[in-house]
Design a protein around this motif. Structure first.
Motif, PDB file in Angstrom:
ATOM      1  N   CYS A  77     -12.444  -0.676   4.656  1.00 53.06           N
ATOM      2  CA  CYS A  77     -11.383  -1.255   5.494  1.00 53.06           C
ATOM      3  C   CYS A  77     -10.800  -2.499   4.846  1.00 53.06           C
ATOM      4  CB  CYS A  77     -11.932  -1.597   6.880  1.00 53.06           C
ATOM      5  SG  CYS A  77     -12.301  -0.170   7.913  1.00 53.06           S
ATOM      6  N   GLU A  78     -11.664  -3.324   4.289  1.00 54.32           N
ATOM      7  CA  GLU A  78     -11.203  -4.544   3.629  1.00 54.32           C
ATOM      8  C   GLU A  78     -10.352  -4.207   2.409  1.00 54.32           C
ATOM      9  OE1 GLU A  78     -13.023  -8.502   1.424  1.00 54.32           O
ATOM     10  OE2 GLU A  78     -14.290  -7.386   2.828  1.00 54.32           O
ATOM     11  N   ALA A  79     -10.788  -3.211   1.642  1.00 51.09           N
ATOM     12  CA  ALA A  79     -10.017  -2.801   0.465  1.00 51.09           C
ATOM     13  C   ALA A  79      -8.645  -2.283   0.883  1.00 51.09           C
ATOM     14  CB  ALA A  79     -10.774  -1.724  -0.318  1.00 51.09           C
ATOM     15  N   TYR A  80      -8.615  -1.494   1.946  1.00 52.18           N
ATOM     16  CA  TYR A  80      -7.338  -0.965   2.437  1.00 52.18           C
ATOM     17  C   TYR A  80      -6.438  -2.098   2.938  1.00 52.18           C
ATOM     18  CZ  TYR A  80      -3.925   1.652   5.155  1.00 52.18           C
ATOM     19  OH  TYR A  80      -2.756   2.158   5.661  1.00 52.18           O
ATOM     20  N   ASP A  81      -7.016  -3.007   3.697  1.00 52.00           N
ATOM     21  CA  ASP A  81      -6.231  -4.123   4.235  1.00 52.00           C
ATOM     22  C   ASP A  81      -5.658  -5.002   3.129  1.00 52.00           C
ATOM     23  OD1 ASP A  81      -6.725  -3.250   6.799  1.00 52.00           O
ATOM     24  OD2 ASP A  81      -8.353  -4.682   7.170  1.00 52.00           O
ATOM     25  N   ASN A  82      -6.358  -5.072   2.004  1.00 48.15           N
ATOM     26  CA  ASN A  82      -5.890  -5.893   0.895  1.00 48.15           C
ATOM     27  C   ASN A  82      -4.925  -5.164  -0.036  1.00 48.15           C
ATOM     28  OD1 ASN A  82      -7.272  -8.247   1.622  1.00 48.15           O
ATOM     29  ND2 ASN A  82      -9.158  -7.506   0.687  1.00 48.15           N
ATOM     30  N   MET A  83      -4.682  -3.875   0.229  1.00 44.03           N
ATOM     31  CA  MET A  83      -3.702  -3.125  -0.561  1.00 44.03           C
ATOM     32  C   MET A  83      -2.302  -3.623  -0.235  1.00 44.03           C
ATOM     33  SD  MET A  83      -4.418   0.953  -0.404  1.00 44.03           S
ATOM     34  CE  MET A  83      -5.916   1.650  -1.010  1.00 44.03           C
ATOM     35  N   PRO A  84      -1.465  -3.705  -1.242  1.00 40.19           N
ATOM     36  CA  PRO A  84      -0.058  -3.996  -0.945  1.00 40.19           C
ATOM     37  C   PRO A  84       0.517  -2.879  -0.064  1.00 40.19           C
ATOM     38  CG  PRO A  84      -0.503  -4.193  -3.301  1.00 40.19           C
ATOM     39  CD  PRO A  84      -1.720  -3.602  -2.667  1.00 40.19           C
ATOM     40  N   ASP A  85       1.441  -3.239   0.800  1.00 35.00           N
ATOM     41  CA  ASP A  85       2.014  -2.258   1.722  1.00 35.00           C
ATOM     42  C   ASP A  85       2.559  -1.029   1.002  1.00 35.00           C
ATOM     43  OD1 ASP A  85       1.351  -3.734   3.942  1.00 35.00           O
ATOM     44  OD2 ASP A  85       3.294  -4.757   4.044  1.00 35.00           O
ATOM     45  N   GLY A  86       3.105  -1.226  -0.173  1.00 38.32           N
ATOM     46  CA  GLY A  86       3.654  -0.099  -0.928  1.00 38.32           C
ATOM     47  C   GLY A  86       2.587   0.905  -1.331  1.00 38.32           C
ATOM     48  N   LEU A  87       1.376   0.434  -1.595  1.00 44.86           N
ATOM     49  CA  LEU A  87       0.290   1.334  -1.991  1.00 44.86           C
ATOM     50  C   LEU A  87      -0.337   2.053  -0.796  1.00 44.86           C
ATOM     51  CD1 LEU A  87      -1.655  -0.618  -4.769  1.00 44.86           C
ATOM     52  CD2 LEU A  87      -0.182   1.373  -5.023  1.00 44.86           C
ATOM     53  N   LYS A  88      -0.203   1.479   0.378  1.00 44.22           N
ATOM     54  CA  LYS A  88      -0.790   2.111   1.562  1.00 44.22           C
ATOM     55  C   LYS A  88      -0.125   3.448   1.862  1.00 44.22           C
ATOM     56  CE  LYS A  88      -2.406  -2.112   3.759  1.00 44.22           C
ATOM     57  NZ  LYS A  88      -2.284  -3.026   4.896  1.00 44.22           N
ATOM     58  N   CYS A  89       1.110   3.616   1.398  1.00 49.48           N
ATOM     59  CA  CYS A  89       1.847   4.859   1.636  1.00 49.48           C
ATOM     60  C   CYS A  89       1.713   5.843   0.488  1.00 49.48           C
ATOM     61  CB  CYS A  89       3.322   4.542   1.880  1.00 49.48           C
ATOM     62  SG  CYS A  89       3.590   3.567   3.361  1.00 49.48           S
ATOM     63  N   THR A  90       0.782   5.591  -0.434  1.00 49.05           N
ATOM     64  CA  THR A  90       0.556   6.503  -1.550  1.00 49.05           C
ATOM     65  C   THR A  90      -0.711   7.313  -1.291  1.00 49.05           C
ATOM     66  OG1 THR A  90      -0.804   4.929  -2.796  1.00 49.05           O
ATOM     67  CG2 THR A  90       1.597   4.819  -3.147  1.00 49.05           C
ATOM     68  N   ASP A  91      -1.030   8.193  -2.228  1.00 50.27           N
ATOM     69  CA  ASP A  91      -2.243   8.999  -2.100  1.00 50.27           C
ATOM     70  C   ASP A  91      -3.481   8.117  -1.943  1.00 50.27           C
ATOM     71  OD1 ASP A  91      -0.920  11.401  -2.191  1.00 50.27           O
ATOM     72  OD2 ASP A  91      -1.277  11.734  -4.336  1.00 50.27           O
ATOM     73  N   ASN A  92      -3.542   7.012  -2.691  1.00 52.26           N
ATOM     74  CA  ASN A  92      -4.699   6.121  -2.583  1.00 52.26           C
ATOM     75  C   ASN A  92      -4.856   5.577  -1.169  1.00 52.26           C
ATOM     76  OD1 ASN A  92      -5.351   6.454  -5.248  1.00 52.26           O
ATOM     77  ND2 ASN A  92      -4.441   4.530  -5.931  1.00 52.26           N
ATOM     78  N   GLY A  93      -3.772   5.197  -0.555  1.00 49.54           N
ATOM     79  CA  GLY A  93      -3.819   4.691   0.813  1.00 49.54           C
ATOM     80  C   GLY A  93      -4.238   5.761   1.795  1.00 49.54           C
ATOM     81  N   PHE A  94      -3.687   6.959   1.623  1.00 57.33           N
ATOM     82  CA  PHE A  94      -4.028   8.061   2.527  1.00 57.33           C
ATOM     83  C   PHE A  94      -5.488   8.475   2.372  1.00 57.33           C
ATOM     84  CE2 PHE A  94       0.676   9.125   2.054  1.00 57.33           C
ATOM     85  CZ  PHE A  94       1.022   8.435   3.206  1.00 57.33           C
ATOM     86  N   VAL A  95      -5.981   8.479   1.144  1.00 61.29           N
ATOM     87  CA  VAL A  95      -7.383   8.821   0.897  1.00 61.29           C
ATOM     88  C   VAL A  95      -8.291   7.781   1.547  1.00 61.29           C
ATOM     89  CG1 VAL A  95      -9.152   8.999  -0.917  1.00 61.29           C
ATOM     90  CG2 VAL A  95      -6.974  10.172  -1.182  1.00 61.29           C
ATOM     91  N   SER A  96      -7.921   6.527   1.451  1.00 62.32           N
ATOM     92  CA  SER A  96      -8.710   5.457   2.058  1.00 62.32           C
ATOM     93  C   SER A  96      -8.759   5.603   3.575  1.00 62.32           C
ATOM     94  CB  SER A  96      -8.138   4.090   1.681  1.00 62.32           C
ATOM     95  OG  SER A  96      -8.877   3.058   2.306  1.00 62.32           O
ATOM     96  N   GLU A  97      -7.601   5.871   4.172  1.00 60.95           N
ATOM     97  CA  GLU A  97      -7.559   6.053   5.632  1.00 60.95           C
ATOM     98  C   GLU A  97      -8.415   7.241   6.063  1.00 60.95           C
ATOM     99  OE1 GLU A  97      -3.369   4.438   7.330  1.00 60.95           O
ATOM    100  OE2 GLU A  97      -3.254   6.256   6.092  1.00 60.95           O
TER     101      GLU A  97
END
Length: 74
Positions: A31-51
């Motif tokens: 959760c901390e890693a996801y929260d620290n992702m830039p907003d642009g990365l949260k909408c990529t595969d990495n963000g989706f995999v994290s969620e």
């Protein structure tokens, strides 16, 4: 159920509780890693995999707590 089997269940319970705490720590880190992702990365595969990983870990934790509840009833 005799004392020997109850004692074995207590040992299993302690292991499940320990594993649950470890999963909670992993979830917190994810959760901390996801929260620290830039907003642009949260909408990529990495963000989706994290969620998805967070949701799956949460489900596993819920299932472990449910198992703990069942075993504590014995």
């Amino acid at each position: 159920m005799n004392k020997i089997r109850r004692d074995k269940i207590k040992i299993v319970l302690k292991k499940i509780e320990c594993n649950t705490k470890e999963l909670e720590s992993i979830l917190s880190d994810e959760c901390e890693a996801y929260d620290n992702m830039p907003d642009g990365l949260k909408c990529t595969d990495n963000g989706f995999v994290s969620e998805e990983a967070q949701e799956t870990i949460e489900s596993a934790i819920d299932a472990l707590y449910e198992a703990i509840g069942y075993l504590e009833e014995i």
